[in-house]
Scaffold this motif. Structure first.
Motif, PDB file in Angstrom:
ATOM      1  N   ASN A   1       0.844  -1.214  -0.173  1.00 17.85           N
ATOM      2  CA  ASN A   1      -0.022   0.071  -0.163  1.00 17.85           C
ATOM      3  C   ASN A   1       0.861   1.430  -0.017  1.00 17.85           C
ATOM      4  N   ARG A   2       2.154   1.023  -0.273  1.00 15.95           N
ATOM      5  CA  ARG A   2       3.066   2.463  -0.285  1.00 15.95           C
ATOM      6  C   ARG A   2       3.193   2.544  -1.766  1.00 15.95           C
ATOM      7  N   TYR A   3       2.669   3.821  -2.246  1.00 18.41           N
ATOM      8  CA  TYR A   3       2.476   4.207  -3.704  1.00 18.41           C
ATOM      9  C   TYR A   3       3.610   4.820  -4.335  1.00 18.41           C
ATOM     10  N   HIS A   4       3.941   5.976  -3.512  1.00 16.00           N
ATOM     11  CA  HIS A   4       4.754   6.907  -4.035  1.00 16.00           C
ATOM     12  C   HIS A   4       6.249   6.617  -3.552  1.00 16.00           C
ATOM     13  N   SER A   5       6.898   5.781  -3.994  1.00 16.87           N
ATOM     14  CA  SER A   5       8.316   5.481  -3.838  1.00 16.87           C
ATOM     15  C   SER A   5       9.438   6.513  -4.005  1.00 16.87           C
ATOM     16  N   ILE A   6       9.143   7.874  -4.693  1.00 17.10           N
ATOM     17  CA  ILE A   6      10.164   8.665  -4.964  1.00 17.10           C
ATOM     18  C   ILE A   6       9.923   9.814  -4.091  1.00 17.10           C
TER      19      ILE A   6
ATOM     20  N   ALA B   1      12.233  13.591  -3.312  1.00 18.79           N
ATOM     21  CA  ALA B   1      13.196  14.452  -3.563  1.00 18.79           C
ATOM     22  C   ALA B   1      13.417  15.266  -2.400  1.00 18.79           C
ATOM     23  N   CYS B   2      14.739  15.275  -1.961  1.00 21.61           N
ATOM     24  CA  CYS B   2      14.843  16.007  -0.793  1.00 21.61           C
ATOM     25  C   CYS B   2      14.823  17.392  -0.875  1.00 21.61           C
ATOM     26  N   PRO B   3      14.238  18.283  -0.206  1.00 14.39           N
ATOM     27  CA  PRO B   3      14.189  19.642  -0.468  1.00 14.39           C
ATOM     28  C   PRO B   3      15.208  20.281  -0.237  1.00 14.39           C
ATOM     29  N   VAL B   4      16.320  19.907   0.693  1.00 11.75           N
ATOM     30  CA  VAL B   4      17.639  20.499   0.872  1.00 11.75           C
ATOM     31  C   VAL B   4      18.810  20.088  -0.173  1.00 11.75           C
ATOM     32  N   SER B   5      18.966  18.903  -0.309  1.00 10.76           N
ATOM     33  CA  SER B   5      20.006  18.567  -1.303  1.00 10.76           C
ATOM     34  C   SER B   5      19.349  18.289  -2.774  1.00 10.76           C
ATOM     35  N   LYS B   6      18.110  18.428  -2.902  1.00  8.01           N
ATOM     36  CA  LYS B   6      17.423  18.135  -4.228  1.00  8.01           C
ATOM     37  C   LYS B   6      17.780  17.045  -4.969  1.00  8.01           C
ATOM     38  N   GLU B   7      18.167  16.104  -4.095  1.00  4.82           N
ATOM     39  CA  GLU B   7      18.376  14.469  -4.693  1.00  4.82           C
ATOM     40  C   GLU B   7      17.389  13.582  -4.472  1.00  4.82           C
ATOM     41  N   GLN B   8      17.306  12.614  -5.274  1.00  2.00           N
ATOM     42  CA  GLN B   8      16.100  11.639  -4.700  1.00  2.00           C
ATOM     43  C   GLN B   8      16.569  10.552  -3.863  1.00  2.00           C
ATOM     44  N   SER B   9      15.773  10.111  -2.712  1.00  3.98           N
ATOM     45  CA  SER B   9      16.094   9.388  -1.612  1.00  3.98           C
ATOM     46  C   SER B   9      16.274   7.769  -2.337  1.00  3.98           C
ATOM     47  N   THR B  10      17.234   7.210  -1.655  1.00  2.00           N
ATOM     48  CA  THR B  10      17.664   5.868  -2.134  1.00  2.00           C
ATOM     49  C   THR B  10      17.469   5.065  -0.741  1.00  2.00           C
ATOM     50  N   ASP B  11      17.815   3.915  -0.953  1.00  2.00           N
ATOM     51  CA  ASP B  11      17.892   2.838   0.227  1.00  2.00           C
ATOM     52  C   ASP B  11      18.901   3.399   1.466  1.00  2.00           C
ATOM     53  N   LYS B  12      19.991   3.791   0.521  1.00  2.00           N
ATOM     54  CA  LYS B  12      20.927   4.082   1.499  1.00  2.00           C
ATOM     55  C   LYS B  12      20.993   5.493   2.240  1.00  2.00           C
TER      56      LYS B  12
ATOM     57  N   GLU C   1      14.590  22.944  16.646  1.00  2.00           N
ATOM     58  CA  GLU C   1      15.843  22.331  16.882  1.00  2.00           C
ATOM     59  C   GLU C   1      15.516  21.002  17.207  1.00  2.00           C
ATOM     60  N   SER C   2      15.772  19.697  16.370  1.00  2.00           N
ATOM     61  CA  SER C   2      15.507  18.666  17.027  1.00  2.00           C
ATOM     62  C   SER C   2      16.652  17.965  17.648  1.00  2.00           C
ATOM     63  N   THR C   3      16.423  17.517  18.812  1.00  3.38           N
ATOM     64  CA  THR C   3      17.567  16.752  19.702  1.00  3.38           C
ATOM     65  C   THR C   3      17.328  15.192  19.661  1.00  3.38           C
ATOM     66  N   GLY C   4      16.295  14.741  19.296  1.00  2.00           N
ATOM     67  CA  GLY C   4      16.124  12.984  19.298  1.00  2.00           C
ATOM     68  C   GLY C   4      16.306  12.592  17.722  1.00  2.00           C
ATOM     69  N   PRO C   5      16.434  11.208  17.949  1.00  2.00           N
ATOM     70  CA  PRO C   5      16.541  10.741  16.556  1.00  2.00           C
ATOM     71  C   PRO C   5      15.347  10.876  15.719  1.00  2.00           C
ATOM     72  N   THR C   6      15.808  10.826  14.512  1.00  2.00           N
ATOM     73  CA  THR C   6      14.810  10.972  13.283  1.00  2.00           C
ATOM     74  C   THR C   6      13.998   9.724  13.040  1.00  2.00           C
ATOM     75  N   LEU C   7      12.905   9.778  12.186  1.00  2.00           N
ATOM     76  CA  LEU C   7      12.197   8.760  12.080  1.00  2.00           C
ATOM     77  C   LEU C   7      12.283   8.408  10.407  1.00  2.00           C
ATOM     78  N   GLN C   8      12.437   7.346  10.069  1.00  2.01           N
ATOM     79  CA  GLN C   8      12.570   6.967   8.717  1.00  2.01           C
ATOM     80  C   GLN C   8      11.261   6.920   8.115  1.00  2.01           C
ATOM     81  N   VAL C   9      10.848   7.789   7.196  1.00  2.00           N
ATOM     82  CA  VAL C   9       9.513   7.685   6.338  1.00  2.00           C
ATOM     83  C   VAL C   9       9.500   6.985   5.088  1.00  2.00           C
ATOM     84  N   HIS C  10       8.449   6.380   4.843  1.00  2.00           N
ATOM     85  CA  HIS C  10       8.266   5.480   3.772  1.00  2.00           C
ATOM     86  C   HIS C  10       7.131   6.069   2.792  1.00  2.00           C
ATOM     87  N   PHE C  11       7.621   6.656   1.631  1.00  2.00           N
ATOM     88  CA  PHE C  11       6.480   7.249   0.830  1.00  2.00           C
ATOM     89  C   PHE C  11       5.757   6.166  -0.050  1.00  2.00           C
TER      90      PHE C  11
END
Length: 159
Positions: free
Chosen positions: A96-101, A103-114, A149-159
């Motif tokens: 049920n995850r349809y949008h797999s692409i 693009a980071c608004p900071v680096s302007k690069e597409q996300s990858t598994d890494k 300002e975030s101090t905790g760990p970030t949460l991986q998001v699945h698009f």
């Protein structure tokens, strides 16, 4: 689809051809779902009907989480100004995850598994490498889009 293409060769005598079952009335009730599934499969969409997917996701607790978050947002509206964003994660099964692409608004690069998208505690999403570049001493990350300002760990998001 292949059978329909083959039936075109016998168009002038279809009732007497090996494809005669395609002109029976009973097959027409099953044609639409078959075409929808084939179309969705070729485009990489879900093979399930969208209403069923919405019902399955909502029935698995997503609606309750959204309603609870809505109530919290209403009580603390002064602390959060991005009213159209969800502050909660709603886990979805991979089908049920349809949008797999993303693009980071900071680096302007597409996300990858890494370099997957990560959500900061403020709710904004940027790529993992951008989070690493923005991280200061003590694991603090200043969001590039808001004053938080975030101090905790970030949460991986699945698009």
């Amino acid at each position: 689809m292949e059978r329909l293409a083959g039936a075109l060769l016998f168009a002038h005598r279809l009732p007497d051809s090996p494809y005669s079952d395609l002109v029976q009335d009973s097959i027409h009730t099953n044609l639409e779902p078959a075409f929808v599934k084939e179309y969705c499969a070729r485009l990489g969409f879900s093979r399930q009907l969208p209403l069923r997917v919405a019902g399955d996701i909502g029935g698995n607790g997503a609606l309750a989480k959204i309603e609870k978050s809505k109530k919290v947002m209403k009580d603390k509206i002064a602390e959060w100004d991005a009213k159209d964003e969800l502050l909660i994660e709603i886990p979805l099964p991979p089908e049920n995850r349809y949008h797999s692409i993303f693009a980071c608004p900071v680096s302007k690069e597409q996300s990858t598994d890494k370099n997957p998208p990560n959500m900061l505690t403020c709710g904004h999403v940027i790529a993992k490498e951008s989070v690493n570049r923005l991280t200061k001493g003590g694991g603090r990350v200043k969001c590039p889009y808001c004053p938080v300002e975030s101090t905790g760990p970030t949460l991986q998001v699945h698009f």
